[in-house]
Write a protein that holds these residues in place. Structure first.
Motif, short mmCIF file in Angstrom:
data_model
loop_
_atom_site.label_atom_id
_atom_site.label_comp_id
_atom_site.label_asym_id
_atom_site.label_seq_id
_atom_site.Cartn_x
_atom_site.Cartn_y
_atom_site.Cartn_z
N PRO A 1 1.14 5.57 -0.14
CA PRO A 1 0.34 6.68 0.39
C PRO A 1 -0.73 7.14 -0.59
O PRO A 1 -0.45 7.36 -1.77
N GLY A 2 -1.96 7.26 -0.11
CA GLY A 2 -3.06 7.69 -0.95
C GLY A 2 -3.58 6.66 -1.92
O GLY A 2 -4.45 6.97 -2.74
N LYS A 3 -3.08 5.44 -1.84
CA LYS A 3 -3.49 4.38 -2.74
C LYS A 3 -4.18 3.24 -1.99
O LYS A 3 -4.00 3.09 -0.78
N GLU A 4 -4.95 2.46 -2.71
CA GLU A 4 -5.57 1.27 -2.14
C GLU A 4 -4.53 0.17 -1.98
O GLU A 4 -3.54 0.12 -2.72
N GLN B 1 0.84 -1.19 0.00
CA GLN B 1 0.00 0.00 0.00
C GLN B 1 0.87 1.24 0.00
O GLN B 1 1.69 1.44 0.90
#
Length: 123
Positions: free
Chosen positions: A41-44, A39
């Motif tokens: 940052p800011g991602k699934e 994972q």
């Protein structure tokens, strides 16, 4: 019950290699499929790789196929992720997971999860 702990994450240069380790404890995971997610940052959270209980079957995300290799050693209750030709988009926290079926592990339905290890790939 059992526990998974990841290790090996660090800062590496693009094009470099790194091996992550997942150490299981509390019980034997020799009858479980194991896998890796990541994972950024800011991602699934996304699937990376998985391996069957015997090590006879493995699966990889398209983004890492040919560069990453998953393995396991049931005598040591461990799993590893060998990462080669790393690129900046590989930067993420990498999580180890385990469950009774490889299909479940691939789908993010593992019964056990580690706390993650940070991998950072610089340009």
């Amino acid at each position: 019950q059992g526990h998974l702990v990841e290790s090996g994450g660090r800062l590496v240069q693009a094009g470099g290699s790194l091996t992550l380790s997942c150490t299981a404890s509390g019980r034997s995971f020799s009858n479980d499929a194991m896998g890796w997610f990541r994972q950024a940052p800011g991602k699934e959270r996304e699937f990376v790789a998985a391996i069957s209980w015997s090590g006879g079957t493995s699966s990889y995300a398209d983004s890492v196929r040919g560069r990453f290799s998953i393995s396991r050693d049931n005598t040591k209750n461990t799993a590893s992720l060998q990462m080669n030709r790393l690129v900046p988009p590989d930067t993420a926290v990498y999580f180890c997971t385990a469950g009774p079926l490889i299909s479940g592990v691939i789908g993010g339905k593992g019964d056990y999860w580690g706390q993650g290890t940070q991998v950072t790939v610089s340009p």
